[in-house]
Design an enzyme around this catalytic site. Structure first.
Site, PDB file in Angstrom:
ATOM      1  N   THR B 107      34.054  41.034  36.483  1.00  0.00           N
ATOM      2  CA  THR B 107      35.102  41.347  37.453  1.00  0.00           C
ATOM      3  C   THR B 107      35.020  42.762  38.009  1.00  0.00           C
ATOM      4  OG1 THR B 107      36.550  41.797  35.608  1.00  0.00           O
ATOM      5  CG2 THR B 107      36.797  39.674  36.689  1.00  0.00           C
ATOM      6  N   THR B 183      34.016  41.460  30.878  1.00  0.00           N
ATOM      7  CA  THR B 183      34.531  42.069  29.652  1.00  0.00           C
ATOM      8  C   THR B 183      34.462  41.154  28.434  1.00  0.00           C
ATOM      9  OG1 THR B 183      36.766  41.405  30.299  1.00  0.00           O
ATOM     10  CG2 THR B 183      36.079  43.647  30.839  1.00  0.00           C
ATOM     11  N   ASP B 184      34.448  39.831  28.632  1.00  0.00           N
ATOM     12  CA  ASP B 184      34.582  38.940  27.480  1.00  0.00           C
ATOM     13  C   ASP B 184      33.541  39.186  26.390  1.00  0.00           C
ATOM     14  OD1 ASP B 184      36.804  37.854  28.505  1.00  0.00           O
ATOM     15  OD2 ASP B 184      36.040  35.797  28.680  1.00  0.00           O
ATOM     16  N   LYS B 262      36.763  43.653  21.874  1.00  0.00           N
ATOM     17  CA  LYS B 262      37.827  43.306  22.834  1.00  0.00           C
ATOM     18  C   LYS B 262      38.983  42.741  22.012  1.00  0.00           C
ATOM     19  CE  LYS B 262      38.788  40.966  27.206  1.00  0.00           C
ATOM     20  NZ  LYS B 262      38.360  39.999  28.234  1.00  0.00           N
TER      21      LYS B 262
END
Ligand SMILES: [Zn+2]
Lengths: 632, 443
Positions: B107, B183-184, B262
């Site tokens: 993203t 980011t995952d 995360k």
């Protein structure tokens, strides 16, 4: 003013906060908090590209101002959704039902599928940088004074964060209000006078309230007013908080546009052309080295500069009043503030003043080569900011040659307005892909249709006919938060309709004005008080003191209040003894006046035990006592 | 719009649109259930039904118009094609450090894609540079698209690719490398490169965003500016991950690639250093070191060890976990398994037999904890001691995800099991810390 001749067109957007159980996209309650925030956070926004790849001019404009936002929050009224740290949940079905109900009441056609959009708003009032908004129905109409006003659409959007303060380039917002559902009704520009505008706004507000799902109190209903006249431009005036300010706002805006159009002819007559306006900014700081002006002195001390620009042919034009206390100079100052972030400006139409001397003005004009026909505008601030401010002034001057700029303005409490930003272009909307679209089924509409609230006008007639209320009282009762309770109690024969209506409207309002916390009064309290009256345990004069006691004793009952305040009815024996005593005490008067002593004696007794006796009973006992004395 | 911009219009509706030659962006007139609508044809999301046409009305709002056999669709005209026109690139300022941005998707480099209704990688890092012109105040930036992959689709081959690309950029003279990433799984990739890039002379910084760059509140630009500044000027030469430190836009924090996880599904501050403090933070454009012990910029010559064994599993123990799950892995030729045990590092005794068999078949097993915070200690309880006797080795305070990546790397860069075991025991890239410090109730 001849509004018809001016071709006045007004469209309204009425926004009403809804009292749904939850906010629009999360499970937070739609409530505000008064205490200090539990935490704050700092953000900036930057303009984003729409799906068409264009950067919205309004968005870019706000970004150029370099705003930083401090958001205040507490855990009771907001969650990560309002912080833009969690995607929004589904569109609140209760809020959607309310909008669809309103649609069915006004003949507005529900859309087949609702799509939530993102409307770019980068002033910081939305943590996301956009407001989530959707159209729920198209068309429809309201009838006011025998005229039909078309609706363009009914919509649903999330309310914005509340602005707490503007501290230079930092804006402070509270996010409690963010996400409260706002029901929106947009009318067609079918309104042609200020009075009509106000009547239509009031009528729409009334229908909205009839849905029974609206929040009350200052700021829970807000109008945007779109105004144009022939030869002028469409001005969007945001945030008119009082319905009865709408006519004033329209009146002033017409005055403003008429005057701005006049100024165009005046400037044309003088032969001023846009090419005469040059961004030639002259540093005139030296002229003010010994100035008495505190503003200029302060700016220079902080290392700022005084920049000047000549506006050829503008002498007298900048100072011309557009409408009460607002001049073209005021509008230039608004633009300078927003374009350059400066505090304000000075112009030669208002000088000498503000401790700027005649000598300084003369030197200033000389220095920039201004003739008597010319105006000079100066800004004293950081050099970069001053430059940007004067650029904005030149831009506004160029607009003055053309007429009325298309812009968004905000309303002051007195009905005047100030420049907020240029009118946003068409690219400000794009789909909110985080929220799933909602199909409006025929079953849903049938269900809502079956439990449609009464239209306010019909209800008004019914209240007058069924409950014997006069027009004013009926209106007040319908508008009251307690309208449901009113009907329940009257139907169950718990109270006299007029007495109950007066209590629930005028009495409560007057207690509220006196600072009584009437919000603490539950249905039970009111029912309890009227039960006492119905049973003859107290008189109607006791209603205000009982309600005051109950307001300050949440959890207490009406019976407790009666005991505590000693407002219980006197028994027949007690009253008899009181009458006897009064008659004996005033034997002389009784002998002198005979039965005519009844009036004064009545007054004395009532003053002592008002609320604890029925006047008829006192009168009967007195008459009897006086008669027996006359006989004896 | 692409060749088949209508592709999420399905069934009869799709056919009806094709019949009138409609394309996304065209001006349409639709008559449905006795009402007439005019607007611009908008894409439909694949998750939505095939009974509604999405029109953008003149006021900018989209609505869905019901479609059935009775609906009349007319194409009024071709509208302007939506086209992305990025603003011009800023001028480069000579004399600034050179920073390479390698884009892998995610993203931080994306715009709204209507095919799924979600956020897709759609623009290059170069586009970002034009959208975030202030980057050019901090570095001479060059940008490459290496992949356009959702981070959940990243695999160890991609890690190798990233390592090789970073090596290429450093060899070309980059004084810092930035890798944009969804980011995952960014934590896994940052661990992978921490092991793969040995004797690193410059910082390699992973960056992502939790709010897509199509929205004004996006953290993408702030994060990108922060990591480019750090890549250009930071004193450390490690693989780190730079993201928002808090919910505010005021500081970017740099986590060591092997110690980061995360920890939140959606918030800007999702990434946290676990069992260690972050390495540094950036506030007001200035780097502030937090860790005292770090690898300095300019030391050593880069060496790349980018082998990753495919047959490694990360197995989370839970009550009732059946031993067959381990048997299946062994039978399938798996060479290593990271167990994510309970508490100090335990699994049910019922697994012991399968674990014993695995070790006999030369599968290596390590123990980490699903508690996330703290270190495993298999000497405290009998279960732990037994597991150690069978041959399961504890991995201290290493994160399970880092352990998984490290085992893939250790097996991928060793001749034999013993070599891999040796690498696993050594502290390669700060994945082990000696002391567990009190850092507040969590974190
Ligand atoms: Zn919330």
């Amino acid at each position: 003013m001849d509004y018809e001749k001016l071709g006045l067109k007004v469209g309204l957007e009425v926004h009403q906060e809804l009292a749904t159980k939850h906010k629009m996209f999360c499970a937070c309650p739609p409530e505000l908090f008064r205490d200090d925030p539990e935490y704050t956070f700092i953000r900036r926004l930057r303009p984003s590209q729409s799906e068409l790849g264009e950067v919205d001019p309004a968005a870019l404009f706000e970004f150029m101002r370099g705003r930083t936002m401090i958001y205040e929050a507490n855990r009771a009224t907001s969650c990560l959704v309002e912080m833009d740290e969690e995607p929004p949940g589904e569109l609140n079905p209760e809020a959607l039902d309310t909008c669809l109900t309103l649609a069915l009441m006004t003949g507005s056609q529900p859309v087949d599928e609702v799509h939530v959009m993102r409307k770019i708003v980068v002033d910081g009032s939305n943590t996301t940088g956009f407001q989530r908004t959707c159209i729920t129905s198209l068309g429809g109409s309201v009838e006011v004074g025998g005229k039909t006003y078309r609706l363009q659409h009914i919509g649903l959007e999330e309310d914005a964060a509340r602005k707490i303060a503007d501290e230079g380039e930092v804006s402070r917002y509270r996010i409690d209000r963010l996400g409260i559902p706002l029901m929106e009704v947009a009318t067609a520009p079918d309104i042609h006078s200020p009075t009509e505008a106000e009547e239509v706004a009031l009528a729409i507000g009334w229908i909205m309230r009839a849905t029974g799902r609206v929040r009350r109190g200052l700021g829970t209903i807000r109008q945007d007013v779109n105004i144009s006249i022939v030869g002028g431009a469409l001005t969007e005036i945001k945030g008119v908080q009082e319905l009865n300010l709408v006519s004033k706002v329209v009146e002033y805006e017409v005055q403003r546009q008429v005057k701005l159009i006049e100024l165009v002819s005046e400037l044309k007559r003088r032969g001023v052309r846009e090419s005469d306006l040059e961004e030639a900014f002259i540093d005139v700081s030296d002229l003010f080295s010994d100035t008495q002006s505190r503003i200029i002195k302060g700016a220079l001390r902080r290392g700022g500069r005084v920049l000047a620009v000549r506006l050829p042919g503008f002498a007298g034009v900048i100072g011309a009043e557009l409408y009460p206390n607002r001049r073209l100079g005021t509008e230039m100052a608004d633009c300078a503030r927003y374009g350059g972030g400066v505090r304000g400006l000075f112009h030669t139409d208002e000088l000498p003043a503000h401790d700027i001397s005649e000598g300084e003005v003369r030197a200033l004009k000389e220095n920039v080569g201004a003739s008597d026909q010319d105006a000079v505008v100066i800004v004293a601030d950081d050099a970069q900011k001053s430059r940007r401010a004067l650029e904005a002034v030149i831009e506004r001057a160029a607009e003055a040659l053309k007429g009325v700029p298309a812009e968004t303005r905000s309303a002051n409490p007195d009905g005047t307005t100030y420049f907020t930003r240029p009118r946003p272009g068409a690219a400000r909307m794009y789909p909110e892909t985080d929220v799933v679209s909602v199909v409006i089924t025929q079953e849903r509409l049938r269900r809502l249709e079956a439990s449609l609230p009464e239209m306010p006008e019909a209800r008004l007639e019914r209240f007058k006919a069924d409950y014997g209320l006069n027009e004013k009282l009926a209106r007040q009762a319908i508008d009251s938060d307690y309208v449901r309770l009113f009907e329940e109690m009257v139907r169950a024969d718990e109270a006299d309709p007029t007495l109950l209506a007066v209590t629930l409207t005028e009495t409560l309002k007057s207690l509220e004005r006196d600072g009584v916390q009437t919000a603490n009064l539950g249905d039970d309290s009111i029912r309890g008080v009227f039960r006492l009256i119905r049973a003859g345990n107290t008189a109607k004069e006791s209603i205000p003191p009982l309600l005051i006691w109950l307001s300050s004793h949440p959890g207490g009952t009406a019976d407790d209040a009666l005991q505590e305040l000693g407002l219980a009815m006197l028994s027949k024996e007690e009253l008899g003894m009181l009458v006897e005593a009064k008659v004996s005490e005033n034997r002389e008067m009784v002998e002198r006046m005979g039965v005519k002593a009844l009036g004064p004696l009545m007054g004395m007794i009532m003053a002592e035990v008002r609320g604890r006796v029925r006047a008829e009973d006192v009168q009967a006992l007195l008459r009897e006592a006086l008669a027996s004395r006359a006989r004896g | 719009m692409g060749e088949d911009s209508l592709h999420d219009y399905r069934g009869g509706l799709r056919k009806a649109l094709i019949d009138v030659g409609a394309d996304i962006g065209d001006h349409m007139r639709v008559e449905s259930r006795g009402r007439v609508y005019e607007g611009t044809l908008m894409p439909r999301l694949e998750s939505e039904d095939d009974r509604h046409i999405v029109l953008k009305l003149r006021n900018g709002y989209n609505i869905g118009v019901y479609f059935d056999e009775g609906t009349r669709i007319e194409r009024l005209g071709q509208a302007e094609k939506p086209e992305f026109r990025p603003p011009p690139l800023p001028e480069t300022q000579e004399g600034l450090p050179r920073v390479s941005i390698i884009s892998t998707g995610g993203t931080i480099a994306s715009r709204v894609d209507y095919t799924t209704g979600g956020v897709h990688a759609a623009i290059s890092s170069r586009d970002l540079l034009s959208i975030v012109p202030e980057l050019s105040d901090h570095a001479i930036v060059d940008a490459d698209i290496l992949y356009s992959v959702f981070s959940e689709n990243i695999e160890s081959d991609h890690w190798s690719g990233m390592a090789r690309k970073a090596e290429e950029k450093i060899q070309e003279g980059a004084q810092g490398v930035v890798i944009t990433h969804g980011t995952d799984t960014m934590g896994y990739s940052s661990a992978a490169l921490s092991f793969a890039l040995r004797s690193l002379p410059v910082p390699v910084i992973f960056v992502g965003s939790q709010r897509s760059s199509d929205r004004p509140s996006s953290d993408a630009a702030t994060n990108l500016v922060g990591v480019v500044t750090a890549a250009a000027t930071a004193p450390f030469a490690e693989v780190v991950l730079g993201m928002h430190e808090t919910t505010s836009d005021t500081s970017i924090v740099f986590h060591r690639g092997t110690k980061v996880r995360k920890c939140h599904t959606s918030a800007r501050y999702a990434f946290q250093s676990v069992n260690s403090s972050p390495l540094a933070r950036l506030v007001d454009g200035e780097i502030e070191m937090i860790a005292e012990d770090y690898r300095r910029r300019g030391e050593g010559a880069l060496e790349v060890m980018d082998g990753f064994e495919e047959k490694v599993a990360l197995l989370k123990f839970h009550p009732g976990l059946r031993p067959e799950l381990i048997d299946v892995l062994v039978d399938d030729g798996y060479r290593g398994v990271i167990l994510e045990g309970t508490g100090l590092g335990h699994v049910s005794e019922g697994l012991n037999e399968s674990i014993r068999r695995a070790i006999e078949e030369d599968v290596i097993l390590y123990m980490t904890s699903q508690c996330i915070w703290g270190r495993v200690d298999m000497d405290v309880y009998t279960t732990g001691r037994e597991l150690q006797m069978i041959g399961v080795e504890p991995l201290g305070d290493m994160l399970p995800e880092t352990a998984f990546v490290k085992l893939k790397w250790a097996l991928g860069n060793s001749e034999d099991i013993d070599g891999a075991r040796e690498l696993m025991r050594r502290n390669i890239a700060g994945e082990y810390t000696d002391r567990t410090l009190y850092t507040g109730e969590f974190g």
